[in-house]
Design a protein around this motif. Structure first.
Motif, PDB file in Angstrom:
ATOM      1  N   ASN A  18       0.824  -1.214   0.000  1.00  0.00           N
ATOM      2  CA  ASN A  18       0.000   0.000   0.000  1.00  0.00           C
ATOM      3  C   ASN A  18       0.858   1.264   0.000  1.00  0.00           C
ATOM      4  O   ASN A  18       0.560   2.236  -0.707  1.00  0.00           O
ATOM      5  CB  ASN A  18      -0.954   0.006   1.191  1.00  0.00           C
TER       6      ASN A  18
ATOM      7  N   MET B 154       2.338   1.628  -3.517  1.00  0.00           N
ATOM      8  CA  MET B 154       1.343   2.095  -4.484  1.00  0.00           C
ATOM      9  C   MET B 154       1.053   3.582  -4.284  1.00  0.00           C
ATOM     10  O   MET B 154       0.868   4.322  -5.252  1.00  0.00           O
ATOM     11  CB  MET B 154       0.062   1.266  -4.377  1.00  0.00           C
ATOM     12  N   ASP B 155       1.031   4.032  -3.038  1.00  0.00           N
ATOM     13  CA  ASP B 155       0.814   5.452  -2.754  1.00  0.00           C
ATOM     14  C   ASP B 155       1.955   6.294  -3.338  1.00  0.00           C
ATOM     15  O   ASP B 155       1.717   7.344  -3.934  1.00  0.00           O
ATOM     16  CB  ASP B 155       0.699   5.671  -1.245  1.00  0.00           C
TER      17      ASP B 155
ATOM     18  N   TYR C 100       3.879   5.487  -5.889  1.00  0.00           N
ATOM     19  CA  TYR C 100       3.709   5.504  -7.351  1.00  0.00           C
ATOM     20  C   TYR C 100       2.620   6.488  -7.766  1.00  0.00           C
ATOM     21  O   TYR C 100       2.785   7.244  -8.729  1.00  0.00           O
ATOM     22  CB  TYR C 100       3.374   4.102  -7.883  1.00  0.00           C
ATOM     23  N   ASP C 101       1.504   6.492  -7.040  1.00  0.00           N
ATOM     24  CA  ASP C 101       0.409   7.420  -7.365  1.00  0.00           C
ATOM     25  C   ASP C 101       0.860   8.871  -7.237  1.00  0.00           C
ATOM     26  O   ASP C 101       0.470   9.726  -8.041  1.00  0.00           O
ATOM     27  CB  ASP C 101      -0.800   7.163  -6.457  1.00  0.00           C
ATOM     28  N   ARG C 102       1.665   9.168  -6.233  1.00  0.00           N
ATOM     29  CA  ARG C 102       2.149  10.543  -6.024  1.00  0.00           C
ATOM     30  C   ARG C 102       3.253  10.902  -7.027  1.00  0.00           C
ATOM     31  O   ARG C 102       3.432  12.074  -7.358  1.00  0.00           O
ATOM     32  CB  ARG C 102       2.641  10.708  -4.587  1.00  0.00           C
TER      33      ARG C 102
ATOM     34  N   ARG D 171       3.560   9.707 -10.284  1.00  0.00           N
ATOM     35  CA  ARG D 171       3.127   9.769 -11.693  1.00  0.00           C
ATOM     36  C   ARG D 171       2.938  11.198 -12.205  1.00  0.00           C
ATOM     37  O   ARG D 171       3.442  11.534 -13.276  1.00  0.00           O
ATOM     38  CB  ARG D 171       1.851   8.954 -11.888  1.00  0.00           C
ATOM     39  N   PRO D 172       2.229  12.063 -11.485  1.00  0.00           N
ATOM     40  CA  PRO D 172       2.032  13.416 -12.023  1.00  0.00           C
ATOM     41  C   PRO D 172       3.325  14.236 -12.076  1.00  0.00           C
ATOM     42  O   PRO D 172       3.382  15.261 -12.761  1.00  0.00           O
ATOM     43  CB  PRO D 172       1.050  14.070 -11.034  1.00  0.00           C
TER      44      PRO D 172
END
Length: 195
Positions: free
Chosen positions: A130, A133-134, A136-138, A140-141
């Protein structure tokens, strides 16, 4: 000053009948007893006593024509922890106790053991996934054309540190980043001049 050589070895013997015997140096005994996972914590003082006690333990729980799995494996380094000198010692002990059975790799046993996770391990793995994944989510932009491999690595490191996380291995190589023709799995430190 003369060097002080300290002999320390640990032997773990697991039997099909459920015995979990550990032979250790005195400095380790209290912690191993407190763990509560061993049916016997045997202590030795010095090389000679280690060999004698290991021989007694193996003689007491090894059928003469049974099978013994040793921590050796050509397939998996995590199941290949027995040094050559330890192997020679065990071979000598086996002869002394009259063992005529089979010696096999512990690879299959260790693979099975590693496959079973306790609730705490499952929770820790889930937490790590988790968190990853957090990140990676942060990230990407913030990824842009023109960033070097080193830039990407530093971005992920900053996000991990901001989340209060550490690194699983040396930060110079963490995370691996593959960018451009000179980068690969073997290129552990991403180049700063490849975009």
């Amino acid at each position: 000053l003369t060097p002080c050589l300290v002999f320390t070895r640990t032997a773990l013997v697991l039997t099909a009948g459920g015995k979990r015997i550990i032979l250790c140096a005195p400095v380790e005994a209290e912690e191993l007893e407190a763990a509560g996972v061993y049916t016997e914590v045997a202590v030795y003082r010095g090389r000679t006593e280690f060999e004698r006690k290991l021989q007694d333990i193996l003689a007491g729980c090894t059928p003469a024509n049974g099978t013994i799995a040793l921590n050796t494996s050509p397939l998996d380094a995590t199941s290949d922890g027995l040094s050559h000198s330890d192997y020679l010692l065990l071979s000598d002990i086996m002869k002394r106790i009259g063992f005529t059975g089979s010696i096999v790799s512990s690879y299959d046993i260790m693979r099975e053991v590693r496959a079973h996770k306790c609730a705490e391990e499952v929770a820790a793995i889930e937490h790590a996934v988790n968190c990853s994944m957090d990140i990676y989510d942060r990230a990407r932009p913030q990824l842009k054309i023109g960033m070097s491999g080193k830039d990407v690595q530093l971005l992920f490191q900053r996000l991990a540190l901001e989340a209060g996380l550490g690194f699983s291995w040396d930060s110079r190589y963490n995370p691996y980043v593959s960018v451009g023709p000179r980068s690969s799995y073997n290129c552990k430190m991403p180049p700063s001049d490849v975009y």
